[in-house]
Design a protein around this motif. Structure first.
Motif, PDB file in Angstrom:
ATOM      1  N   ALA A 193      71.147  -6.365  18.022  1.00 55.69           N
ATOM      2  CA  ALA A 193      71.184  -7.696  18.639  1.00 55.69           C
ATOM      3  C   ALA A 193      72.588  -8.035  19.133  1.00 55.69           C
ATOM      4  O   ALA A 193      72.760  -8.618  20.208  1.00 55.69           O
ATOM      5  CB  ALA A 193      70.706  -8.753  17.649  1.00 55.69           C
ATOM      6  N   ALA A 194      73.597  -7.664  18.354  1.00 58.65           N
ATOM      7  CA  ALA A 194      74.977  -7.974  18.738  1.00 58.65           C
ATOM      8  C   ALA A 194      75.330  -7.269  20.048  1.00 58.65           C
ATOM      9  O   ALA A 194      75.925  -7.861  20.954  1.00 58.65           O
ATOM     10  CB  ALA A 194      75.938  -7.567  17.624  1.00 58.65           C
ATOM     11  N   GLN A 195      74.944  -6.011  20.150  1.00 56.84           N
ATOM     12  CA  GLN A 195      75.223  -5.269  21.381  1.00 56.84           C
ATOM     13  C   GLN A 195      74.469  -5.867  22.560  1.00 56.84           C
ATOM     14  O   GLN A 195      75.012  -5.997  23.665  1.00 56.84           O
ATOM     15  CB  GLN A 195      74.845  -3.792  21.202  1.00 56.84           C
ATOM     16  CG  GLN A 195      75.194  -2.932  22.414  1.00 56.84           C
ATOM     17  CD  GLN A 195      76.685  -3.022  22.786  1.00 56.84           C
ATOM     18  OE1 GLN A 195      77.550  -2.799  21.944  1.00 56.84           O
ATOM     19  NE2 GLN A 195      76.994  -3.366  24.040  1.00 56.84           N
ATOM     20  N   HIS A 196      73.226  -6.251  22.303  1.00 55.27           N
ATOM     21  CA  HIS A 196      72.421  -6.845  23.371  1.00 55.27           C
ATOM     22  C   HIS A 196      73.042  -8.170  23.843  1.00 55.27           C
ATOM     23  O   HIS A 196      73.052  -8.468  25.044  1.00 55.27           O
ATOM     24  CB  HIS A 196      70.990  -7.055  22.884  1.00 55.27           C
ATOM     25  CG  HIS A 196      70.073  -7.601  23.939  1.00 55.27           C
ATOM     26  ND1 HIS A 196      69.884  -6.992  25.159  1.00 55.27           N
ATOM     27  CD2 HIS A 196      69.302  -8.727  23.965  1.00 55.27           C
ATOM     28  CE1 HIS A 196      69.047  -7.704  25.886  1.00 55.27           C
ATOM     29  NE2 HIS A 196      68.682  -8.768  25.184  1.00 55.27           N
ATOM     30  N   MET A 197      73.556  -8.957  22.915  1.00 51.13           N
ATOM     31  CA  MET A 197      74.181 -10.226  23.291  1.00 51.13           C
ATOM     32  C   MET A 197      75.433  -9.981  24.136  1.00 51.13           C
ATOM     33  O   MET A 197      75.700 -10.707  25.097  1.00 51.13           O
ATOM     34  CB  MET A 197      74.546 -11.055  22.041  1.00 51.13           C
ATOM     35  CG  MET A 197      73.374 -11.751  21.377  1.00 51.13           C
ATOM     36  SD  MET A 197      72.429 -12.879  22.488  1.00 51.13           S
ATOM     37  CE  MET A 197      70.922 -11.914  22.716  1.00 51.13           C
TER      38      MET A 197
END
Lengths: 133, 133
Positions: free
Chosen positions: B33-37
């Motif tokens: 999720a962090a990378q996607h954000m």
């Protein structure tokens, strides 16, 4: 209490954002000097707090918080700090960036001891989040 | 090139300083999720760059940089970002603090391939450092 977080007053105040890549040399000397600089900074007039972390890849971010630009300037001219910075530039860092900013807004949340149910989390989201529809 | 450092224009611009303590749960989901954000933020109007790191103790700092407060507000209201923040508050973080600041000054140094002798370092110090005597 989580000492990694700075306990800060309400904004406005100032932040010095220091991003750096360690060169992988002299871990002991660097660690000792970094801690000493934090201790020394904490004694300066206008110092509010500091947050700092570094990943295993050697990239780190330290944000120190100050009451005013004058407090930052005074710390910058502190003799021992200036000497340590000069030493660090050639011995500890591969690259660094420094940015001085005025903090205008701040908020946060510490998850308490109580269990946060999904229902309450949903309620909180409804309360806090602007809708996007 | 060191991609951990944001390539930013001359100030002024805005910084969102996000400090957080992970709760140690769901590393895979969090990482994804962090990378996607980050990917999603990079596509937003007014996004300038991001720097992020987290230590082994779970304390991390992410600073994202934006052209304007309006760009920050728009990203805050992005539907997927809002939903991920709400999920993260209850599933990934023990504590977080967010501060919005206006960057007024910036400078940095990347140590080149050439060897920096002490003599040159001293000269540079003499050139750059305000004296404290």
């Amino acid at each position: 209490m989580d000492d990694a977080f700075a306990k800060l007053p309400q904004p406005p105040y100032y932040a010095v954002i220091f991003s750096s890549r360690r060169n992988g040399e002299d871990d002991a000397g660097y660690g000792q000097a970094a801690q000493h600089m934090v201790d020394l900074a904490s004694q300066q007039p206008g110092f509010l707090g500091v947050e700092s972390t570094r990943g295993e890849d050697g990239f780190g971010i330290t944000v120190s918080y100050w009451e005013s630009e004058a407090a930052i300037a005074a710390w910058r001219q502190h003799a021992e700090h200036a000497a340590t910075r000069a030493y660090g530039r050639t011995h500890w860092y591969q690259h660094y960036e420094l940015r001085v900013a005025k903090v205008e807004r701040a908020y946060g949340k510490r998850i308490g001891q109580q269990h946060i149910t999904q229902e309450r989390a949903d309620q909180r989201r409804a309360d806090e989040e602007p809708t996007s529809t």
